[in-house]
Design an enzyme around this catalytic site. Structure first.
Site, PDB file in Angstrom:
ATOM      1  N   CYS A   4       0.895  -1.200  -0.066  1.00 25.18           N
ATOM      2  CA  CYS A   4       0.026   0.055  -0.128  1.00 25.18           C
ATOM      3  C   CYS A   4       0.988   1.361   0.085  1.00 25.18           C
ATOM      4  CB  CYS A   4      -0.677  -0.004   1.265  1.00 25.18           C
ATOM      5  SG  CYS A   4      -1.550  -1.705   1.367  1.00 25.18           S
ATOM      6  N   ARG A  17       1.138   1.961  -6.111  1.00 25.29           N
ATOM      7  CA  ARG A  17       1.661   0.793  -5.040  1.00 25.29           C
ATOM      8  C   ARG A  17       0.538   0.306  -4.605  1.00 25.29           C
ATOM      9  NH1 ARG A  17       6.384   1.997  -2.453  1.00 25.29           N
ATOM     10  NH2 ARG A  17       5.636   0.940  -0.284  1.00 25.29           N
ATOM     11  N   TRP A  60      -3.658  -1.819  -1.427  1.00 22.46           N
ATOM     12  CA  TRP A  60      -3.581  -3.310  -2.266  1.00 22.46           C
ATOM     13  C   TRP A  60      -3.895  -4.204  -1.181  1.00 22.46           C
ATOM     14  CZ3 TRP A  60       0.446  -7.281  -3.188  1.00 22.46           C
ATOM     15  CH2 TRP A  60       0.114  -8.025  -4.302  1.00 22.46           C
ATOM     16  N   ASN A  68       1.061  -0.326   6.078  1.00 19.53           N
ATOM     17  CA  ASN A  68       1.319  -0.987   4.982  1.00 19.53           C
ATOM     18  C   ASN A  68       1.985  -2.235   5.768  1.00 19.53           C
ATOM     19  OD1 ASN A  68       2.141  -2.012   2.496  1.00 19.53           O
ATOM     20  ND2 ASN A  68       3.902  -0.463   2.548  1.00 19.53           N
ATOM     21  N   GLY A  69       1.788  -3.399   5.188  1.00 28.55           N
ATOM     22  CA  GLY A  69       2.535  -4.635   5.887  1.00 28.55           C
ATOM     23  C   GLY A  69       1.430  -5.862   6.115  1.00 28.55           C
ATOM     24  N   GLU A  83      10.925 -13.389 -20.270  1.00 25.74           N
ATOM     25  CA  GLU A  83      10.414 -11.796 -20.115  1.00 25.74           C
ATOM     26  C   GLU A  83       9.532 -11.311 -20.840  1.00 25.74           C
ATOM     27  OE1 GLU A  83      10.823 -10.337 -17.399  1.00 25.74           O
ATOM     28  OE2 GLU A  83      10.611  -8.154 -18.063  1.00 25.74           O
ATOM     29  N   LYS A 102       5.885 -10.057 -19.707  1.00 30.05           N
ATOM     30  CA  LYS A 102       5.403  -8.441 -19.841  1.00 30.05           C
ATOM     31  C   LYS A 102       4.132  -8.557 -20.609  1.00 30.05           C
ATOM     32  CE  LYS A 102       7.627  -6.534 -18.074  1.00 30.05           C
ATOM     33  NZ  LYS A 102       8.057  -7.494 -17.177  1.00 30.05           N
ATOM     34  N   GLU A 138       1.417  -9.646 -18.113  1.00 29.12           N
ATOM     35  CA  GLU A 138       1.166  -8.767 -17.033  1.00 29.12           C
ATOM     36  C   GLU A 138       0.101  -7.663 -17.442  1.00 29.12           C
ATOM     37  OE1 GLU A 138       5.285  -7.514 -15.880  1.00 29.12           O
ATOM     38  OE2 GLU A 138       4.359  -7.757 -14.026  1.00 29.12           O
ATOM     39  N   HIS A 161       9.038 -31.082 -27.102  1.00 30.46           N
ATOM     40  CA  HIS A 161       8.735 -32.132 -26.159  1.00 30.46           C
ATOM     41  C   HIS A 161       7.420 -31.792 -25.387  1.00 30.46           C
ATOM     42  CE1 HIS A 161      12.632 -33.545 -26.419  1.00 30.46           C
ATOM     43  NE2 HIS A 161      13.078 -32.452 -26.522  1.00 30.46           N
ATOM     44  N   LYS A 186       3.510  -2.906  -7.689  1.00 30.59           N
ATOM     45  CA  LYS A 186       4.887  -2.500  -8.093  1.00 30.59           C
ATOM     46  C   LYS A 186       5.833  -3.345  -7.351  1.00 30.59           C
ATOM     47  CE  LYS A 186       7.943  -0.920 -10.587  1.00 30.59           C
ATOM     48  NZ  LYS A 186       8.241  -1.522 -11.881  1.00 30.59           N
TER      49      LYS A 186
HETATM   50  C1  AGP Z   1       7.771  -7.671 -13.232  1.00 29.22           C
HETATM   51  O1  AGP Z   1       7.313  -6.776 -14.364  1.00 29.22           O
HETATM   52  C2  AGP Z   1       6.744  -7.572 -12.064  1.00 29.22           C
HETATM   53  N1  AGP Z   1       6.160  -6.274 -11.951  1.00 29.22           N
HETATM   54  C3  AGP Z   1       7.176  -8.460 -11.116  1.00 29.22           C
HETATM   55  O2  AGP Z   1       7.588  -9.584 -11.466  1.00 29.22           O
HETATM   56  C4  AGP Z   1       8.648  -7.908 -10.167  1.00 29.22           C
HETATM   57  O3  AGP Z   1       9.758  -7.852 -11.315  1.00 29.22           O
HETATM   58  C5  AGP Z   1       8.947  -8.648  -9.086  1.00 29.22           C
HETATM   59  O4  AGP Z   1       7.794  -8.446  -8.051  1.00 29.22           O
HETATM   60  C6  AGP Z   1      10.174  -8.432  -8.724  1.00 29.22           C
HETATM   61  O5  AGP Z   1      10.224  -7.073  -7.989  1.00 29.22           O
HETATM   62  P1  AGP Z   1      11.582  -6.389  -7.467  1.00 29.22           P
HETATM   63  O6  AGP Z   1      12.262  -6.304  -8.718  1.00 29.22           O
HETATM   64  O7  AGP Z   1      11.051  -5.074  -6.959  1.00 29.22           O
HETATM   65  O8  AGP Z   1      12.061  -7.236  -6.522  1.00 29.22           O
END
Ligand code: AGP
Length: 597
Positions: A2, A27, A74, A100-101, A470, A474, A477, A493, A592
């Protein structure tokens, strides 16, 4: 995860609270709320949904207050709704908290409080903090807060205010929290992006610290109430680094920043005859390297394995942090543990760092002052600037560039050798990345063919297998289209069963000994009606016959090719998502930085 903000000063509090929440919305954004102290009362307004819903409702209300806290959520415990939104009151509405936590023992504490007659209304863990402070409150907010904090297990970044006292208490354990030091005003925020347009002077709270903020200023204390000396740091980021500066989304801005951000990694570190990294371990003593991370950072870790094994001839193990931290690990004294994290706050990565008794640790981190950056013994900062888009782009290429430098550094320090051709090509990489970005329009056109796709395969070999992973992440996501990265040879396979006329397969390939092998993979796809997109640095007649779309990229050393090959995949994902009308910077269900486990 959050976002928290707070204000105490000479001006009206609400404007900062709202602008701060907007900056922190990446966040977490499923609900938001504010609490202002006015005429010895607390007034809370909170709403489900993004911050603009709260802002609209606040327009019709009048406030006159110079003290307040606010929160964008969040959800971790309890549905995203108004009752579970923060801030949370105590029973008498005399105390309000934003948090937050995760409070791991909140059920037991909730039971204890309810047995003592407290009435809690939400499903959240955070609400119990307000009632615990109420339980201990005898007219001094910091004393009551310290008593309450001692009972909490788990993580918090929190801010507390009361109706009667002109102060804010901020406390941190495991979730980031900073103070912004203004002229006759103090700001609180989860990260610097919320305060940077108001002040560049910040204090990063460390775990176990609390701050008592009053109209006279602020005082840091430890959990026992003993005063601590604050260390004020200067933020280097300017507001315009945060603004989208003309791009539709932060993600697109950050994709286009990459020639600059890759150059930022190399600046002051890459020289024609040496690699300068200020690391605090003896490279000649390292026998094995373990790299651990999550998500995109795990993908760059996999590339790091190829780089370090090929350039520095050191064995490298890579593991998901969430797996590594609970696994039986065989760490030797001469092993180097590398943790990669853009935010420096990812709970699983931090957990792995704390769980593994490695004698030497190195962090590859973007956020200065983040928890992981403070707990590793050595570090390489990405200097990528704030990455606001939830989908990581520039941080990924900066991580890969950092790993290239680390591999070159290790080899130079251990053998005295430096691959001058690689250094020369690395010096040219930003220019080549720009060449790919200049093809954005064509890539946007290709993306239109993917709008109705339901599943895609991304295939690459060697150092481009993690690039395939990767690229697939992308697309998943930001466009919500399912995509899977695979080693190209593995297609036969199993995944080949998926190939039909509806399946798009994205191949990432560079000229070299396995180019012909990939061609045969493409023929297998073509023979089954699959559609082919190729990212490659070599175009020939065979390829032209097989591929539906070819995105030609500049050629460079194999070790550097991920920095180039990922760019079209980032753009493809972005344009598909944007064409689908998705809020690319804040995709559903994502945050994030995942500071929960
Ligand atoms: C990547 O696009 C994502 N947002 C997510 O996988 C991110 O890479 C992962 O949560 C790790 O975050 P960090 O690099 O801040 O540790």
């Amino acid at each position: 995860m959050c976002g928290i903000v707070g204000y105490l000063g000479q001006k009206q509090a609400l404007p900062f609270l709202l602008s701060g929440l907007e900056r922190l919305e990446y966040r977490g954004y499923d609900s938001a709320g504010v609490c202002l102290q006015e005429n010895q009362q607390l007034r809370i307004v909170k709403r489900k949904g993004p911050i603009k819903v709260l802002e609209a409702d606040l327009q019709s209300l009048k406030f006159n207050s110079q003290l307040g806290i606010a929160h964008t959520r969040w959800a971790t415990h309890g549905q995203p709704n108004e009752i579970n939104a923060h801030p949370h009151y105590d029973c008498q509405h005399q105390i309000a908290v934003v948090h937050n936590g995760i409070i791991e023992n909140f059920q037991a504490l909730k039971q204890l409080l309810e047995n003592e007659g407290h009435h809690l209304v939400s499903e959240t863990d955070s609400e119990i903090i307000a009632h615990l402070i109420e339980k201990f409150y005898q007219g001094n907010l910091e004393e009551a807060t310290l008593h309450a904090l001692k009972l909490l297990e788990g993580t918090y970044g929190l801010a507390v205010i009361s109706a009667q006292e002109n102060k804010i208490i901020a406390a941190r354990r495991g979730s980031p929290l900073i103070l912004g030091i203004g002229h006759d005003e103090v700001f609180i925020a989860s990260d610097v992006s919320a305060v940077v347009e108001y002040t560049k002077q910040v204090v990063y709270l460390k775990d176990g610290e609390i701050a008592v903020i009053t109209p006279q200023g602020y005082q840091l204390q430890n959990i026992d109430g003993e005063d601590l000396q604050a260390q004020i740091e200067e933020i280097k980021w300017t507001v315009d680094q945060i603004e989208k500066d003309g791009f539709k989304h932060f993600m697109l801005k950050e994709i286009f920043e990459q020639p600059q951000t890759i150059a930022n990694v190399l600046r002051g570190r890459l020289f024609s005859d040496q690699i300068k990294l200020s690391l605090h371990f003896n490279p000649r003593k390292v026998k094995k390297i373990i790299i651990t991370a999550c998500g995109t950072s795990w993908h760059s870790s996999l590339i790091g394995k190829y780089l370090i094994e090929k350039i520095a001839h050191l064995p490298v193990e890579v593991d998901y942090a969430s797996e590594f931290r609970y696994r039986e690990h065989l760490i030797n004294p001469d092993d180097l543990l590398v943790v990669i994290s853009q935010s420096g706050e990812t709970a699983d990565t931090l957990g792995a760092l704390r769980a593994i008794p490695a004698s030497e640790t190195l962090g590859i981190i973007n956020i200065v002052g983040s928890t992981i950056s403070r707990e590793v013994k050595s570090g390489i900062y990405l200097h990528a600037g704030p990455e606001i888009g939830v989908a990581s782009t520039k941080a990924f290429t900066s991580q890969v560039a950092s790993l290239i430098l680390l591999a070159l550094y290790l080899n130079k320090e251990r053998t005295g050798n430096l691959d001058l051709e690689l250094v020369k090509n690395l010096e040219d990489i930003s220019r080549q990345v720009q060449i790919v970005l200049d093809q954005a329009k064509q890539i946007k056109k290709i993306s239109q063919s993917l709008l109705s796709a339901k599943n895609l395969l991304y295939l690459g070999r060697g150092i481009n297998f993690p690039v395939a992973l990767e690229g697939a992440l992308k697309l998943k996501e930001v466009s919500y289209i399912h995509a899977e990265g695979y080693p190209a040879a593995e297609m036969k396979h199993g995944p080949i069963a998926l190939i039909d006329q509806n399946m798009f397969v994205v191949f990432i390939v560079n000229h070299g000994p396995i180019f012909e092998k990939i061609i045969s993979n493409m023929q297998e796809v073509k023979a089954r009606g699959g559609k082919i997109i190729v990212i490659c640095d070599l175009e020939n007649d065979v390829l032209k016959k097989l591929a539906d779309f070819i995105i030609l990229v500049p050629s460079t050393s194999e070790e550097l090719s991920p920095l180039i090959n990922i760019i079209p995949l980032q753009l493809l994902a972005y344009y598909v998502a944007d064409a689908k009308g998705i809020n690319v910077d804040k995709p559903r269900n994502l945050a994030k930085s995942v500071t929960v486990e």
